[in-house]
Design a protein around this motif. Structure first.
Motif, PDB file in Angstrom:
ATOM      1  N   CYS A  51      -6.736  -2.921  -4.720  1.00 41.81           N
ATOM      2  CA  CYS A  51      -7.300  -2.148  -5.820  1.00 41.81           C
ATOM      3  C   CYS A  51      -6.365  -1.006  -6.179  1.00 41.81           C
ATOM      4  O   CYS A  51      -5.506  -0.610  -5.384  1.00 41.81           O
ATOM      5  N   SER A  52      -6.521  -0.501  -7.385  1.00 43.18           N
ATOM      6  CA  SER A  52      -5.710   0.619  -7.831  1.00 43.18           C
ATOM      7  C   SER A  52      -6.498   1.442  -8.833  1.00 43.18           C
ATOM      8  O   SER A  52      -7.187   0.893  -9.699  1.00 43.18           O
ATOM      9  N   LYS A  53      -6.406   2.754  -8.705  1.00 38.83           N
ATOM     10  CA  LYS A  53      -7.037   3.638  -9.680  1.00 38.83           C
ATOM     11  C   LYS A  53      -6.530   3.284 -11.077  1.00 38.83           C
ATOM     12  O   LYS A  53      -5.351   2.965 -11.264  1.00 38.83           O
ATOM     13  N   ALA A  54      -7.405   3.366 -12.062  1.00 39.20           N
ATOM     14  CA  ALA A  54      -7.034   3.011 -13.426  1.00 39.20           C
ATOM     15  C   ALA A  54      -7.833   3.849 -14.415  1.00 39.20           C
ATOM     16  O   ALA A  54      -8.946   4.297 -14.117  1.00 39.20           O
ATOM     17  N   LYS A  56       3.759   2.685 -13.889  1.00 35.04           N
ATOM     18  CA  LYS A  56       2.452   2.374 -14.452  1.00 35.04           C
ATOM     19  C   LYS A  56       2.625   1.421 -15.627  1.00 35.04           C
ATOM     20  O   LYS A  56       3.676   1.390 -16.263  1.00 35.04           O
ATOM     21  N   ILE A  57       1.592   0.657 -15.901  1.00 35.02           N
ATOM     22  CA  ILE A  57       1.588  -0.178 -17.094  1.00 35.02           C
ATOM     23  C   ILE A  57       0.247  -0.001 -17.799  1.00 35.02           C
ATOM     24  O   ILE A  57      -0.752   0.389 -17.192  1.00 35.02           O
ATOM     25  N   LEU A  76       2.139  -5.565  -9.471  1.00 39.84           N
ATOM     26  CA  LEU A  76       2.386  -4.134  -9.374  1.00 39.84           C
ATOM     27  C   LEU A  76       2.340  -3.677  -7.916  1.00 39.84           C
ATOM     28  O   LEU A  76       1.516  -4.150  -7.136  1.00 39.84           O
ATOM     29  N   PRO A  77       3.225  -2.745  -7.529  1.00 36.57           N
ATOM     30  CA  PRO A  77       3.254  -2.301  -6.133  1.00 36.57           C
ATOM     31  C   PRO A  77       2.196  -1.262  -5.789  1.00 36.57           C
ATOM     32  O   PRO A  77       1.889  -1.056  -4.625  1.00 36.57           O
ATOM     33  N   ASN A  78       1.649  -0.576  -6.803  1.00 31.67           N
ATOM     34  CA  ASN A  78       0.782   0.573  -6.510  1.00 31.67           C
ATOM     35  C   ASN A  78      -0.670   0.161  -6.283  1.00 31.67           C
ATOM     36  O   ASN A  78      -1.575   0.578  -6.987  1.00 31.67           O
ATOM     37  N   GLU A 113       0.828  -1.206   0.000  1.00 28.20           N
ATOM     38  CA  GLU A 113       0.000   0.000   0.000  1.00 28.20           C
ATOM     39  C   GLU A 113       0.862   1.256   0.000  1.00 28.20           C
ATOM     40  O   GLU A 113       0.614   2.201  -0.761  1.00 28.20           O
ATOM     41  N   LEU A 114       1.908   1.278   0.831  1.00 28.12           N
ATOM     42  CA  LEU A 114       2.796   2.437   0.875  1.00 28.12           C
ATOM     43  C   LEU A 114       3.602   2.561  -0.413  1.00 28.12           C
ATOM     44  O   LEU A 114       3.839   3.670  -0.903  1.00 28.12           O
ATOM     45  N   SER A 115       4.015   1.426  -0.978  1.00 25.56           N
ATOM     46  CA  SER A 115       4.751   1.461  -2.243  1.00 25.56           C
ATOM     47  C   SER A 115       3.900   2.092  -3.328  1.00 25.56           C
ATOM     48  O   SER A 115       4.394   2.836  -4.180  1.00 25.56           O
TER      49      SER A 115
END
Length: 217
Positions: free
Chosen positions: A164-167, A88-89, A143-145, A79-81
């Motif tokens: 989850c991650s914003k995309a 980004k990919i 992915l770390p983000n 989460e911190l990473s």
């Protein structure tokens, strides 16, 4: 649970991530900034939660992180990473029909509150299922983000956590901001990536099965 115990687990991990270490309650309380009584109580709580194993003696105690304890620290690290990482990919896949269960889970109150607080939107009650190749699916999962959405329990059932991650979702000349979600418990294989968004994406982006969807995470 995670936020409450992280400081104690981190202090144990500093002495030994996989080893049995001797922990002094006075020293622990000093390091995490609380009273000895509170530090002792926290150690007992995380033991009950299965995050550590303890052996208590007259002159001290030996503590070892369990796999669950290490996993919780790893989630916090991820989460911190994600906060500090700019990596980004982008990838593309084909839209497929899911099992129809996404709407139920996304709509649960225990998840909705966290989505609103951590993603800054309330998702439409459903997921968009994108079929990708296994290599891409594994890359996305590493992915770390990612942000942690914690699991929760009701009187009848326990629901697992997810990442989850914003995309950014692109399809048919339209772009919408949503999020990739990766449940810890899932019936999908590694070739399926699930998407949530504030809107009903099939309607908003004029999507049908087989359409190509591009995602930037």
């Amino acid at each position: 649970m995670g936020e409450k115990y992280t400081s104690v687990l981190m202090e144990i991990a500093r002495h030994g991530l996989f080893d049995e270490v001797r922990i002094s309650t006075p020293k622990l309380s000093e390091r995490i900034g609380m009273s000895q009584q509170s530090a002792s109580r926290l150690l007992q709580e995380i033991e009950k939660e299965g995050l550590v194993r303890r052996k208590v003696f007259a002159d001290g105690q030996l503590v070892r992180l369990t796999p669950d304890g290490r996993a919780l620290l790893k989630q916090k690290y991820d989460e911190l990473s994600g906060i500090f990482s700019k990596k980004k990919i982008s990838f593309s896949g084909k839209l497929i029909t899911g099992l129809g269960q996404g709407g139920y889970f996304v709509g649960l109150k225990g998840y909705k509150k966290q989505f609103r607080n951590k993603l800054n939107f309330l998702p439409y009650p459903g997921t968009l299922n994108i079929k990708v190749d296994v290599k891409t699916g594994n890359l996305v999962r590493k992915l770390p983000n990612f942000i942690l959405i914690e699991g929760f329990s009701t009187k009848k059932k326990t629901f697992g956590g997810l990442k989850c991650s914003k995309a950014k979702i692109d399809a048919n000349g339209k772009s919408i901001v949503g999020a990739v979600i990766l449940p810890f418990r899932t019936v999908h294989g590694e070739d399926i990536v699930e998407i949530i968004a504030p809107d009903y994406l099939r309607e908003k982006m004029s999507l049908k099965d087989g359409d190509e969807v591009r995602i930037v995470v």
